[in-house]
Design a protein around this motif. Structure first.
Motif, PDB file in Angstrom:
ATOM      1  N   GLY A  75      -3.611  -3.481   4.235  1.00  0.00           N
ATOM      2  CA  GLY A  75      -4.560  -4.310   4.974  1.00  0.00           C
ATOM      3  C   GLY A  75      -5.528  -3.517   5.828  1.00  0.00           C
ATOM      4  O   GLY A  75      -6.004  -4.003   6.868  1.00  0.00           O
ATOM      5  N   VAL A  76      -5.843  -2.294   5.386  1.00  0.00           N
ATOM      6  CA  VAL A  76      -6.779  -1.439   6.107  1.00  0.00           C
ATOM      7  C   VAL A  76      -8.198  -1.695   5.596  1.00  0.00           C
ATOM      8  O   VAL A  76      -8.421  -1.838   4.393  1.00  0.00           O
ATOM      9  N   SER A  77      -9.150  -1.760   6.492  1.00  0.00           N
ATOM     10  CA  SER A  77     -10.560  -1.830   6.111  1.00  0.00           C
ATOM     11  C   SER A  77     -11.007  -0.420   5.728  1.00  0.00           C
ATOM     12  O   SER A  77     -10.927   0.506   6.541  1.00  0.00           O
ATOM     13  N   PHE A  85      -1.583   6.370   7.348  1.00  0.00           N
ATOM     14  CA  PHE A  85      -2.419   5.705   8.345  1.00  0.00           C
ATOM     15  C   PHE A  85      -2.230   4.193   8.276  1.00  0.00           C
ATOM     16  O   PHE A  85      -2.045   3.525   9.301  1.00  0.00           O
ATOM     17  N   GLY A  86      -2.244   3.651   7.064  1.00  0.00           N
ATOM     18  CA  GLY A  86      -2.049   2.213   6.920  1.00  0.00           C
ATOM     19  C   GLY A  86      -0.664   1.764   7.317  1.00  0.00           C
ATOM     20  O   GLY A  86      -0.494   0.737   8.000  1.00  0.00           O
ATOM     21  N   ALA A  87       0.346   2.542   6.925  1.00  0.00           N
ATOM     22  CA  ALA A  87       1.728   2.190   7.254  1.00  0.00           C
ATOM     23  C   ALA A  87       1.969   2.198   8.754  1.00  0.00           C
ATOM     24  O   ALA A  87       2.838   1.463   9.261  1.00  0.00           O
ATOM     25  N   ALA A  88       1.203   3.020   9.487  1.00  0.00           N
ATOM     26  CA  ALA A  88       1.369   3.119  10.936  1.00  0.00           C
ATOM     27  C   ALA A  88       0.536   2.080  11.691  1.00  0.00           C
ATOM     28  O   ALA A  88       0.520   2.074  12.922  1.00  0.00           O
ATOM     29  N   GLY A 116      -7.419   5.705  -2.506  1.00  0.00           N
ATOM     30  CA  GLY A 116      -7.554   5.299  -1.112  1.00  0.00           C
ATOM     31  C   GLY A 116      -7.799   3.808  -0.985  1.00  0.00           C
ATOM     32  O   GLY A 116      -7.283   3.149  -0.078  1.00  0.00           O
ATOM     33  N   THR A 117      -8.592   3.258  -1.914  1.00  0.00           N
ATOM     34  CA  THR A 117      -8.812   1.815  -1.931  1.00  0.00           C
ATOM     35  C   THR A 117      -7.500   1.076  -2.148  1.00  0.00           C
ATOM     36  O   THR A 117      -7.205   0.074  -1.479  1.00  0.00           O
ATOM     37  N   ALA A 118      -6.677   1.581  -3.079  1.00  0.00           N
ATOM     38  CA  ALA A 118      -5.388   0.949  -3.351  1.00  0.00           C
ATOM     39  C   ALA A 118      -4.472   1.004  -2.134  1.00  0.00           C
ATOM     40  O   ALA A 118      -3.823   0.010  -1.780  1.00  0.00           O
ATOM     41  N   ALA A 119      -4.407   2.171  -1.499  1.00  0.00           N
ATOM     42  CA  ALA A 119      -3.549   2.304  -0.320  1.00  0.00           C
ATOM     43  C   ALA A 119      -4.019   1.397   0.801  1.00  0.00           C
ATOM     44  O   ALA A 119      -3.204   0.775   1.504  1.00  0.00           O
ATOM     45  N   ALA A 120      -5.344   1.303   0.972  1.00  0.00           N
ATOM     46  CA  ALA A 120      -5.887   0.451   2.024  1.00  0.00           C
ATOM     47  C   ALA A 120      -5.563  -1.020   1.758  1.00  0.00           C
ATOM     48  O   ALA A 120      -5.174  -1.770   2.664  1.00  0.00           O
TER      49      ALA A 120
END
Length: 316
Positions: A160-162, A104-107, A152-156
């Motif tokens: 740069g995902v909230s 999701f973040g990568a997209a 999930g926090t790390a991936a976000a």
């Protein structure tokens, strides 16, 4: 964050997912639900379905590439009654959740909310607080959820995902899955059966499922990040709750308190601190416990009546 936009909702056919889909759609989101069934049930608020095995990381990445969601609410998990606390599938769902948030973040996704659980916490505090209560889960289910919160926090952060994490306490209401206390007691009494329970000395925090859905929707749009407890903040003694359900169901004399042992890893108290939910998210429940219990018992009574044969229905 404010919508609308396209929102990917995993677990849309679940107990919390159904009212959540409706709550999100009512706020203007175009809700895309995921399903593992070729013939998904009708769920109000879901604009489109995606057939996908979320435990397949490649399939999750392809799903995100197809749907290009602006927001993500991840609620899908293993929920097999009687098994999910210790189910090895918890590890697969942990891996799946990390892959989904990363994809999701990568997209280019902007805002994600994951559904966690009060079972992530160490127990013993009178009120479980996001900032001060330790995470010390006692079950594989709680441990996997806590691990997904951190991963999930790390991936976000990497993308740069909230990112927010809704720690659900005890949702209840019509349509409860098998094994949930209120539904189990009400269904047994509606069928004229006796109900064996523990001594019921545990304190729990119950929130009506429609309020849970509204709280998660409000959290999504608030922009608040990190863990947020989703509960009522009120302690209810289980024996008192059982008595209230029995009175509504007309079976006050059919409860055998203490006839069952408490299950392993069953803490004395699980009650939320809801300061973040009320003060930062700005959420207030709309349904009181008394009203929610009454709605639940009526729904189960109607469900039981519909399930009877015509001959049974005709009996006095």
């Amino acid at each position: 964050m404010s919508g609308p936009g396209t929102l990917l909702l995993t677990g849309a056919t679940g107990f919390v997912g159904r009212p959540l889909a409706a709550a999100l759609a009512a706020r203007g989101w175009r809700v895309v639900g995921t399903t593992s069934r070729a013939d998904p049930p009708a769920v109000a608020g879901v604009a489109a379905w995606e057939l996908v095995d979320l435990t397949d990381a490649a399939a999750s990445r392809a799903l995100v590439a197809r749907t290009r969601p602006d927001a993500l609410v991840h609620g899908a998990w293993t929920t097999t009654p009687g098994r999910f606390w210790s189910d090895p599938a918890n590890l697969r769902w942990l891996e799946a959740g990390v892959a989904l948030v990363d994809a999701f973040g990568a997209a280019g996704g902007r805002r994600a909310v994951g559904l966690g659980t009060c079972a992530e916490y160490a127990t013993g505090d009178p009120s479980l607080d996001e900032a001060t209560t330790l995470l010390r889960p006692a079950t594989p289910y709680g441990a996997a959820k806590a691990a997904l919160f951190h991963a999930g926090t790390a991936a976000a952060l990497a993308h740069g995902v909230s990112f927010a994490w809704a720690r659900l306490f005890t949702p209840y209401g019509p349509g409860e899955p098998p094994g949930k206390l209120i539904g189990s007691v009400a269904r047994a009494l509606a069928a004229g059966e006796r109900v064996a329970t523990t001594e019921g000395t545990q304190d729990r925090d119950f929130l009506y499922v429609d309020d849970v859905a509204e709280a998660v929707a409000a959290l999504l749009e608030s922009g608040v990040e990190g863990p947020v407890n989703v509960g009522s903040g009120e302690a209810v003694r289980l024996r008192d709750l059982i008595a209230r359900v029995a009175a509504l169901a007309g079976g006050a004399d059919s409860i055998d308190l203490g006839a069952r042992p408490r299950p392993p890893h069953d803490p004395d108290r699980l009650v939320a601190s809801i300061a973040r939910l009320s003060e930062e998210v700005g959420f207030r429940p709309a349904v009181s416990l008394d009203e929610g219990l009454a709605r639940t018992v009526v729904a189960i009574r109607d469900e039981t009546r519909r399930a009877r044969t015509p001959n049974e229905e005709a009996r006095p």
